[in-house]
Design a protein around this motif. Sequence first.
Motif, PDB file in Angstrom:
ATOM      1  N   PRO A  89       0.781  -1.004   0.103  1.00 51.77           N
ATOM      2  CA  PRO A  89      -0.090   0.118   0.116  1.00 51.77           C
ATOM      3  C   PRO A  89       0.754   1.355   0.195  1.00 51.77           C
ATOM      4  CG  PRO A  89      -0.728  -1.569   1.610  1.00 51.77           C
ATOM      5  CD  PRO A  89       0.362  -2.036   1.129  1.00 51.77           C
ATOM      6  N   ASP A  90       2.193   1.405   0.648  1.00 55.91           N
ATOM      7  CA  ASP A  90       2.806   2.577   0.794  1.00 55.91           C
ATOM      8  C   ASP A  90       3.504   2.823  -0.551  1.00 55.91           C
ATOM      9  OD1 ASP A  90       4.460   0.196   1.392  1.00 55.91           O
ATOM     10  OD2 ASP A  90       5.877   1.345   2.309  1.00 55.91           O
ATOM     11  N   LEU A  91       3.586   1.732  -1.443  1.00 50.44           N
ATOM     12  CA  LEU A  91       4.132   2.308  -2.743  1.00 50.44           C
ATOM     13  C   LEU A  91       3.078   2.337  -3.722  1.00 50.44           C
ATOM     14  CD1 LEU A  91       7.120  -0.228  -2.991  1.00 50.44           C
ATOM     15  CD2 LEU A  91       7.092   1.949  -2.046  1.00 50.44           C
ATOM     16  N   ARG A  92       1.582   2.421  -3.438  1.00 49.17           N
ATOM     17  CA  ARG A  92       0.967   2.594  -4.424  1.00 49.17           C
ATOM     18  C   ARG A  92       0.446   4.230  -4.789  1.00 49.17           C
ATOM     19  NH1 ARG A  92      -3.422  -1.691  -2.259  1.00 49.17           N
ATOM     20  NH2 ARG A  92      -2.044  -3.468  -2.685  1.00 49.17           N
ATOM     21  N   ARG A  93       0.395   4.377  -6.207  1.00 48.08           N
ATOM     22  CA  ARG A  93      -0.109   5.721  -6.533  1.00 48.08           C
ATOM     23  C   ARG A  93      -0.586   5.576  -7.967  1.00 48.08           C
ATOM     24  NH1 ARG A  93       4.146   9.972  -8.161  1.00 48.08           N
ATOM     25  NH2 ARG A  93       5.188   9.574  -6.097  1.00 48.08           N
ATOM     26  N   GLU A  94      -1.364   6.466  -8.456  1.00 49.52           N
ATOM     27  CA  GLU A  94      -2.034   6.382  -9.704  1.00 49.52           C
ATOM     28  C   GLU A  94      -0.806   6.482 -10.887  1.00 49.52           C
ATOM     29  OE1 GLU A  94      -5.020   9.039 -11.134  1.00 49.52           O
ATOM     30  OE2 GLU A  94      -6.529   7.965  -9.627  1.00 49.52           O
ATOM     31  N   GLY A  95      -1.353   5.867 -11.925  1.00 49.28           N
ATOM     32  CA  GLY A  95      -0.325   5.706 -13.032  1.00 49.28           C
ATOM     33  C   GLY A  95       0.886   4.996 -13.335  1.00 49.28           C
ATOM     34  N   LEU A  96       0.852   4.076 -12.146  1.00 46.40           N
ATOM     35  CA  LEU A  96       1.979   2.958 -12.360  1.00 46.40           C
ATOM     36  C   LEU A  96       1.724   2.280 -13.273  1.00 46.40           C
ATOM     37  CD1 LEU A  96       2.893   2.629  -8.468  1.00 46.40           C
ATOM     38  CD2 LEU A  96       4.340   3.910 -10.329  1.00 46.40           C
ATOM     39  N   PHE A  97       2.655   1.523 -13.828  1.00 45.99           N
ATOM     40  CA  PHE A  97       2.512   0.365 -14.837  1.00 45.99           C
ATOM     41  C   PHE A  97       3.815  -0.499 -14.859  1.00 45.99           C
ATOM     42  CE2 PHE A  97       3.978   3.678 -17.082  1.00 45.99           C
ATOM     43  CZ  PHE A  97       5.228   3.578 -17.877  1.00 45.99           C
ATOM     44  N   PRO A  98       3.823  -1.781 -15.167  1.00 47.40           N
ATOM     45  CA  PRO A  98       5.136  -2.446 -15.475  1.00 47.40           C
ATOM     46  C   PRO A  98       5.612  -2.077 -16.681  1.00 47.40           C
ATOM     47  CG  PRO A  98       2.883  -3.745 -15.770  1.00 47.40           C
ATOM     48  CD  PRO A  98       2.707  -2.483 -15.452  1.00 47.40           C
ATOM     49  N   ALA A  99       6.956  -1.804 -16.608  1.00 50.14           N
ATOM     50  CA  ALA A  99       7.640  -1.517 -17.793  1.00 50.14           C
ATOM     51  C   ALA A  99       8.234  -2.864 -18.505  1.00 50.14           C
ATOM     52  CB  ALA A  99       9.006  -0.455 -17.426  1.00 50.14           C
ATOM     53  N   GLY A 100       7.297  -3.335 -19.344  1.00 50.96           N
ATOM     54  CA  GLY A 100       7.910  -4.479 -19.868  1.00 50.96           C
ATOM     55  C   GLY A 100       7.022  -5.646 -19.374  1.00 50.96           C
ATOM     56  N   ARG A 101       7.021  -6.650 -19.905  1.00 56.34           N
ATOM     57  CA  ARG A 101       6.189  -8.028 -19.426  1.00 56.34           C
ATOM     58  C   ARG A 101       6.888  -9.092 -19.198  1.00 56.34           C
ATOM     59  NH1 ARG A 101       0.348  -7.761 -20.949  1.00 56.34           N
ATOM     60  NH2 ARG A 101       0.034  -5.787 -21.426  1.00 56.34           N
ATOM     61  N   LYS A 216      18.813 -10.095  -2.117  1.00 55.34           N
ATOM     62  CA  LYS A 216      18.326 -10.051  -0.709  1.00 55.34           C
ATOM     63  C   LYS A 216      16.724  -9.742  -0.665  1.00 55.34           C
ATOM     64  CE  LYS A 216      20.958  -6.766   0.929  1.00 55.34           C
ATOM     65  NZ  LYS A 216      22.003  -6.690  -0.320  1.00 55.34           N
ATOM     66  N   MET A 217      16.038  -9.421  -1.983  1.00 54.45           N
ATOM     67  CA  MET A 217      14.704  -9.318  -1.787  1.00 54.45           C
ATOM     68  C   MET A 217      13.791 -10.476  -1.894  1.00 54.45           C
ATOM     69  SD  MET A 217      14.255  -6.029  -4.414  1.00 54.45           S
ATOM     70  CE  MET A 217      12.528  -6.236  -4.857  1.00 54.45           C
ATOM     71  N   PRO A 218      13.060 -10.809  -0.961  1.00 59.07           N
ATOM     72  CA  PRO A 218      12.257 -11.860  -1.027  1.00 59.07           C
ATOM     73  C   PRO A 218      11.359 -12.068  -2.373  1.00 59.07           C
ATOM     74  CG  PRO A 218      11.934 -10.969   1.139  1.00 59.07           C
ATOM     75  CD  PRO A 218      12.684 -10.112   0.282  1.00 59.07           C
ATOM     76  N   ILE A 219      10.919 -13.223  -2.765  1.00 62.75           N
ATOM     77  CA  ILE A 219       9.836 -13.104  -3.884  1.00 62.75           C
ATOM     78  C   ILE A 219       8.609 -12.303  -3.735  1.00 62.75           C
ATOM     79  CG2 ILE A 219       8.598 -14.529  -5.432  1.00 62.75           C
ATOM     80  CD1 ILE A 219      10.790 -16.778  -5.303  1.00 62.75           C
ATOM     81  N   GLY A 220       8.061 -11.532  -4.443  1.00 62.47           N
ATOM     82  CA  GLY A 220       7.072 -10.931  -4.116  1.00 62.47           C
ATOM     83  C   GLY A 220       7.119  -9.390  -3.466  1.00 62.47           C
ATOM     84  N   SER A 221       8.440  -9.251  -3.196  1.00 63.43           N
ATOM     85  CA  SER A 221       8.482  -7.815  -2.366  1.00 63.43           C
ATOM     86  C   SER A 221       9.208  -6.787  -3.547  1.00 63.43           C
ATOM     87  CB  SER A 221       9.691  -8.193  -1.485  1.00 63.43           C
ATOM     88  OG  SER A 221      10.807  -8.396  -1.982  1.00 63.43           O
ATOM     89  N   CYS A 222       9.048  -5.371  -2.918  1.00 66.42           N
ATOM     90  CA  CYS A 222       9.310  -4.482  -3.840  1.00 66.42           C
ATOM     91  C   CYS A 222      10.067  -3.393  -3.007  1.00 66.42           C
ATOM     92  CB  CYS A 222       8.117  -3.487  -4.161  1.00 66.42           C
ATOM     93  SG  CYS A 222       6.742  -4.469  -5.103  1.00 66.42           S
ATOM     94  N   LYS A 223      10.904  -2.604  -3.899  1.00 69.74           N
ATOM     95  CA  LYS A 223      11.546  -1.324  -3.353  1.00 69.74           C
ATOM     96  C   LYS A 223      11.839  -0.325  -4.255  1.00 69.74           C
ATOM     97  CE  LYS A 223      16.371  -2.375  -4.487  1.00 69.74           C
ATOM     98  NZ  LYS A 223      17.743  -2.615  -3.879  1.00 69.74           N
TER      99      LYS A 223
END
Length: 239
Positions: A89-101, A216-223
């Motif tokens: 939730p703390d990283l969410r904001r409008e307009g985000l998209f994945p750069a590439g698939r 070091k990032m667990p699968i599914g995590s973000c930074k």
Amino acid sequence: MERLDKYIASRGTESRKEAQKLIKSGAVTVDGAVCKKPDAKVDPEQSTVLVNGQAVGEKYVYIMMNKPQGVVSATEDRRDKTVIDILPPDLRREGLFPAGRLDKDTEGLLIITNDGDLAHKMLSPKKHVEKRYEAELDGEITEDMIRSFKEGIVFADGVKCMPAKLETVPETGKTVGIVTICEGKFHQVKKMFAVCGRKVVHLKRISIGNLYLDGKMPIGSCKYLTNLEIQQVFMGNIH
Ligand code: URA
């Protein structure tokens, strides 16, 4: 000129609805004056917009995700969870998209951003940003396969891939390869191996340019990516 609620939602961590609530509550000032109208127009270049006395964040954000299997690289999907749905939730904001698939069953490095220019530069084959994948196969990697990748694999429909690098990972009995490509055709890595009679049983993206998946990032995590890390995307490609 941009609507105030949209501006805050695209720059801050608030959704559009949250931005509207904040504005109506009197928490937002535009050039020093409280503004309670979500549809007020602001000039993003000229106006100073403060939320609770704090400047709204940077225009663009760049997030590294260690994408898990089972989610699709899209902003919305009727059936499956998307990489945007699983953002904390703390990283969410409008307009985000994945750069590439990455395919639903592919893991690893995915950049999520609201910066269309960066996404374009990263994905355009002309820019030669190398994407590196670790592919586990159902059979051995042969010298012939390495040569075919180097010459440019031709798919059954006649589409020719750009020259790619295929390296073996020694300790794995030659069934794990590191593939480096500068383009992103649909199911590209899987199809390249299929032409050579191999099935990819597990696929993980490990780098984009010189930016490597943080081990070091667990699968599914973000930074959030730092400025240096963003620059690394475009480093190391001397073509
Ligand atoms: N190539 C594939 O086949 N799948 C991916 O997810 C990425 C590259």
